[in-house]
Design a protein around this motif. Structure first.
Motif, PDB file in Angstrom:
ATOM      1  N   TRP A 348       0.804  -1.213   0.000  1.00 45.08           N
ATOM      2  CA  TRP A 348       0.000   0.000   0.000  1.00 45.08           C
ATOM      3  C   TRP A 348       0.843   1.273   0.000  1.00 45.08           C
ATOM      4  N   GLY A 349       1.865   1.313   0.826  1.00 48.22           N
ATOM      5  CA  GLY A 349       2.660   2.529   0.918  1.00 48.22           C
ATOM      6  C   GLY A 349       3.334   2.870  -0.391  1.00 48.22           C
ATOM      7  N   ALA A 350       3.981   1.876  -0.996  1.00 46.90           N
ATOM      8  CA  ALA A 350       4.640   2.113  -2.284  1.00 46.90           C
ATOM      9  C   ALA A 350       3.617   2.497  -3.341  1.00 46.90           C
ATOM     10  N   GLY A 351       2.466   1.834  -3.311  1.00 46.42           N
ATOM     11  CA  GLY A 351       1.429   2.155  -4.288  1.00 46.42           C
ATOM     12  C   GLY A 351       0.939   3.583  -4.151  1.00 46.42           C
ATOM     13  N   ALA A 352       0.729   4.032  -2.908  1.00 45.72           N
ATOM     14  CA  ALA A 352       0.273   5.408  -2.689  1.00 45.72           C
ATOM     15  C   ALA A 352       1.301   6.413  -3.195  1.00 45.72           C
ATOM     16  N   ASP A 353       2.577   6.175  -2.892  1.00 44.58           N
ATOM     17  CA  ASP A 353       3.623   7.105  -3.319  1.00 44.58           C
ATOM     18  C   ASP A 353       3.724   7.169  -4.841  1.00 44.58           C
ATOM     19  N   GLU A 354       3.692   6.019  -5.482  1.00 43.13           N
ATOM     20  CA  GLU A 354       3.827   6.014  -6.941  1.00 43.13           C
ATOM     21  C   GLU A 354       2.598   6.626  -7.605  1.00 43.13           C
ATOM     22  N   ALA A 355       1.404   6.370  -7.032  1.00 43.44           N
ATOM     23  CA  ALA A 355       0.208   6.990  -7.593  1.00 43.44           C
ATOM     24  C   ALA A 355       0.287   8.505  -7.479  1.00 43.44           C
ATOM     25  N   GLY A 356       0.817   8.987  -6.364  1.00 40.77           N
ATOM     26  CA  GLY A 356       1.008  10.429  -6.220  1.00 40.77           C
ATOM     27  C   GLY A 356       1.949  10.985  -7.265  1.00 40.77           C
ATOM     28  N   ASP A 357       3.018  10.240  -7.571  1.00 43.08           N
ATOM     29  CA  ASP A 357       3.949  10.673  -8.620  1.00 43.08           C
ATOM     30  C   ASP A 357       3.255  10.739  -9.973  1.00 43.08           C
ATOM     31  N   VAL A 358       2.427   9.742 -10.280  1.00 46.82           N
ATOM     32  CA  VAL A 358       1.699   9.743 -11.555  1.00 46.82           C
ATOM     33  C   VAL A 358       0.811  10.981 -11.638  1.00 46.82           C
ATOM     34  N   ALA A 359       0.114  11.280 -10.557  1.00 45.41           N
ATOM     35  CA  ALA A 359      -0.772  12.449 -10.560  1.00 45.41           C
ATOM     36  C   ALA A 359       0.004  13.745 -10.778  1.00 45.41           C
ATOM     37  N   ARG A 360       1.251  13.792 -10.312  1.00 42.70           N
ATOM     38  CA  ARG A 360       2.040  15.023 -10.446  1.00 42.70           C
ATOM     39  C   ARG A 360       2.580  15.236 -11.850  1.00 42.70           C
TER      40      ARG A 360
END
Length: 812
Positions: A348-360
């Motif tokens: 979950w943690g890695a997924g949240a961080d990477e999803a945030g990067d995609v959004a940026r």
């Protein structure tokens, strides 16, 4: 599929299309059981509906007005029993003996020989099967084309590809038959050395729709043929066009989901061969992965839950793209699929961080919205609540019209509640119906707000929310299904009672019972009404059933009844070929959401009477809602029986008696766990009708000498025997609260025990709403509603008892 699975498939059916060759690729299912014959008549012709099996005594009608599966006839009872035991060879011998003793009439030869052919095919007697198919074809009836196809399949399997092609010569077939015939012809042509015919047949097959499960294999077969070395003496030609087509086909096959290892190797080899046939410059250009194709491939792997493989494919694709390529449309989609793969692996943690990067760094509004939602969801699960709230708020602010915006609002509010910010939780959900009037989560969000107040004992404030929610739900409440219909109205009635307006609360309970029969919340409403006013509850039931019996359930003959495709479907259903019958019915285009209910009920009845309980049940649950607002009385009882079938009744009756569990509970679990698909397999590796995992099955099987594997659990006799034992054991674990066996079946026995300890005095209706696992909470409601429906339909003496749920649980 195991040999047993293929044998039992004679009477069963999966939801997927399957263009089968006579091999291990046959995509069929085990028998959902054959009910007694029920003639297809209109309500006026049929008269009042009798007991469940009374229809067996009705007189026969003409061929187009009645339907009798061959294996449902008394003469073939031995064959049917052999099939259900998994012995298709013995079933074939029984059919042969029965027809030798009482030969079919001239107009019955086709069906008799077709049935015998299928049994022989399933038992591995391909030569005998081909002979029986030939006899069926010689009868010249509606199944002639399918008989030729069956003979070709079996001759192909018997090592006679040229003879197989001979059966397929002649005028080309049309409709669904043409699709399967093209695939069989392609296999036969390849094995006969006729590569050109194989190519033509494969192209015909793939043009038909690209939906069948064999499409990936067909693509690879065609790709290999296109880059085959030229025949000796063949005129030279430009190989580049065929090479390009081969590359495209192989890449398409790879984007449909994870390929078996052998097929994955075929794809790589074919692409390498095709590249070698291209001009040097083009070869270098095409050797680089196509980002769009790789993105589709990664997404397909995630959709198929092949998360590790998806991660590896995503990493390779992103590495090939480079840093700048990640910001392209294909790169963003690949990154988003990688995020989903991380979520599938619970990272979950890695997924949240990477999803945030995609959004940026991705600018497409839809991609950003999906990325922000996943970032918030995974951060929430990871208990990084402040980060989750930020992601949800950003999504709402930047993409307020996106379909995920209201989902983000509800999750945001629940996250604030986790953080202890109840004021913000209340504010967000109070504004929800105004901010998102068309949102699909509006009612869920409002109910969460009301439930939170109920949990605190603030029924007055809850009533305000429930009043508004009931008004919003009213136009479609009866179509929400047994799990949700009446939710807001029921709890509004409870709020009225809690705030002192008992007469009005009783009126509302009565209205929910009358208007939303056998829904989960109607059960609670009836239970409350019966506790407060027993005589009123009994009178309500009597009057409601009396009124319902006066309402006609029409099954007038639909306009397609005399169409050739429909009549072929009837003929196929009669001999148990449910896969091909479904294709014929689907090809008519009549099974759709806007079809007249009478049409859908006709098809659902046909499926049910042919033994396809899953198809019948799925149709009734998926597209039909008219019965959900009519009590099962008079003509409408038959509609409910279609929606709540009893496949394998002898088996279920035996095992429930042995284990002292109600039939209604076993059928409810079966309906909600697998929708009557004996080959069902969940992502959690639960198998069969009652969705058992192997360790649990072996634990409960020890005392009766069973140690099943996954294949054994797909056998109804094994699965139901063990599932009934599991339910019996769980019921004994809750002697004071036997219904807790239901959430225990889904989440494990220890979970309901813990939840009961945590909330020992909470009323049962609220206790269920507070089950912390969404899946278990919904499952419990569905099973309770189905359990009541089965008891009400098939155990009339216990009809009133079936409607009652406990008001409160017995504390531990």
């Amino acid at each position: 599929m195991t040999k047993l699975g293929v044998a039992l498939a004679l009477l069963g059916l999966s939801g997927a299309l399957a263009a089968s060759a006579c091999s291990g690729d046959v995509e069929e299912r085990r028998p959902p059981g054959l009910p007694a014959r029920v003639p297809l008549r209109t309500a006026a012709e049929r008269g009042p509906v009798g007991p469940p099996d009374a229809s067996a005594a009705r007189p026969a009608e003409t061929d187009d007005a009645s339907f009798i599966p061959l294996l449902a006839t008394p003469a073939l009872a031995e064959a049917r029993a052999a099939l259900e035991a998994g012995d298709s060879a013995r079933a074939a011998l029984a059919v042969q003996a029965a027809f030798a003793k009482a030969p079919p009439a001239a107009d019955g030869v086709e069906a008799a020989q077709f049935l015998l052919a299928r049994l022989r095919e399933l038992s591995g007697d391909f030569t005998g099967a081909a002979a029986s198919y030939d006899l069926a074809a010689s009868a010249g009836g509606r199944l002639r084309g399918y008989a030729h196809l069956g003979a070709a399949r079996c001759l192909l399997q018997a090592g006679e590809p040229r003879d197989a092609l001979g059966r397929l010569d002649g005028p080309p077939p049309d409709g669904p038959l043409a699709v399967e015939a093209a695939l069989v012809a392609a296999d036969a042509a390849r094995l006969s050395g006729d590569a050109d015919r194989a190519v033509e047949s494969l192209r015909t097959y793939l043009r038909a729709g690209d939906l069948a499960v064999e499409a990936s294999r067909a693509m690879l077969d065609l790709a290999e043929l296109l880059v085959r070395p030229p025949s000796p003496g063949a005129a030279p030609g430009d190989p580049a066009p065929s090479a390009r087509e081969a590359i495209d086909l192989a890449e398409r096959a790879r984007t449909r989901g994870p390929l078996p290892r052998k097929d994955a190797a075929r794809a790589e080899t074919t692409i390498a061969r095709a590249l070698s046939l291209l001009p040097a410059a083009e070869r270098i250009a095409r050797a680089r992965p196509d980002p769009a194709v790789e993105s589709l491939r990664v997404r397909a792997l995630v959709d198929a839950r092949a998360f590790d493989e998806a991660l590896a494919a995503a990493d390779a694709a992103l590495a090939a793209l480079g840093e700048n390529g990640r910001r392209t449309a294909a790169g963003c989609e690949t990154e988003l699929s990688r995020v989903r793969a991380l979520g599938g692996l619970r990272r979950w943690g890695a997924g949240a961080d990477e999803a945030g990067d995609v959004a940026r760094h991705c600018t497409d509004p839809d991609v950003r919205a999906r990325a922000l939602f996943l970032a918030g969801k995974y951060a929430d699960v990871d208990k990084r609540w402040a980060a989750a709230v930020k992601y949800y708020e950003t999504l709402e602010r930047e993409e307020p019209k996106h379909k995920l915006a209201d989902d983000a609002r509800v999750r945001e509010a629940l996250t604030y509640r986790e953080m202890g910010a109840e004021g913000r939780f209340t504010e967000l959900l109070t504004r929800l119906p105004d901010d998102y009037p068309d949102g699909d989560l509006v009612l869920d969000g409002m109910f969460q707000l009301a439930l939170h107040r109920i949990e605190k004992g603030d029924w007055g404030s809850a009533a305000t929310v429930l009043d508004r929610a009931s008004t919003i739900a009213a136009p479609t409440d009866g179509k929400r299904g047994q799990e949700f219909a009446g939710r807001e109205r029921y709890f509004r009635a409870r709020a009225l009672a809690a705030t002192g307006d008992v007469p009005k609360s009783l009126d509302e309970y009565e209205a929910v019972v009358r208007e939303l029969p056998l829904s989960y919340y109607a059960l609670h409403a009836y239970s409350r009404l019966a506790e407060a006013a027993p005589a009123r509850a009994a009178g309500l039931l009597e009057k409601t059933l009396g009124d319902a019996a006066k309402t006609a359930f029409s099954l007038d003959r639909p306009p397609f009844w005399d169409e050739e495709g429909f009549l072929r479907a009837i003929a196929l259903l009669r001999v148990g070929d449910l896969v091909r019958a479904k294709r014929e019915l689907d090809s008519l285009g009549v099974v759709r959401a806007d079809a007249a209910p009478a049409v859908l009920w006709t098809i659902a009845r046909l499926y049910g009477e042919a033994g396809a309980a899953k198809l019948s049940n799925d149709l009734a649950r998926g597209l039909l809602t008219d019965y959900l607002v009519r009590w099962p009385a008079g003509d409408w009882q038959r509609a409910w029986e279609i929606a709540f079938p009893r496949p394998y009744h002898d088996l279920v009756q035996r095992e429930t008696s042995r284990n002292d569990v109600p039939e209604s509970l076993v059928y409810a679990v079966m309906r909600e766990e697998s929708s009557f698909d004996p080959d069902a397999e969940s992502p959690a590796k639960a198998y069969g009708l009652m969705q058992l995992i192997v360790p649990t099955a072996r634990l409960f099987g020890k005392s009766i000498g069973l140690s099943p594997d996954a294949d054994a659990l797909k056998r109804p006799a094994v699965n139901v025997a063990l599932g009934a034992r599991v339910l019996a054991g769980l019921t004994r674990s809750f002697p004071e609260n036997p219904l807790l066996a239901i959430p225990g079946y889904n989440a494990g026995a220890q979970k309901p025990k813990r939840w009961l300890r945590e909330r020992p005095t909470v009323d049962f209706d609220v206790w269920v709403e507070l089950i912390p696992y969404l899946e278990t909470r919904r499952y419990t409601k569905r099973v309770l509603a189905s359990r009541a429906s089965y008891a009400f339909l098939y155990a009339p003496s216990a009809a009133e008892l079936a409607l009652k749920l406990p008001i409160r649980l017995v504390p531990p």
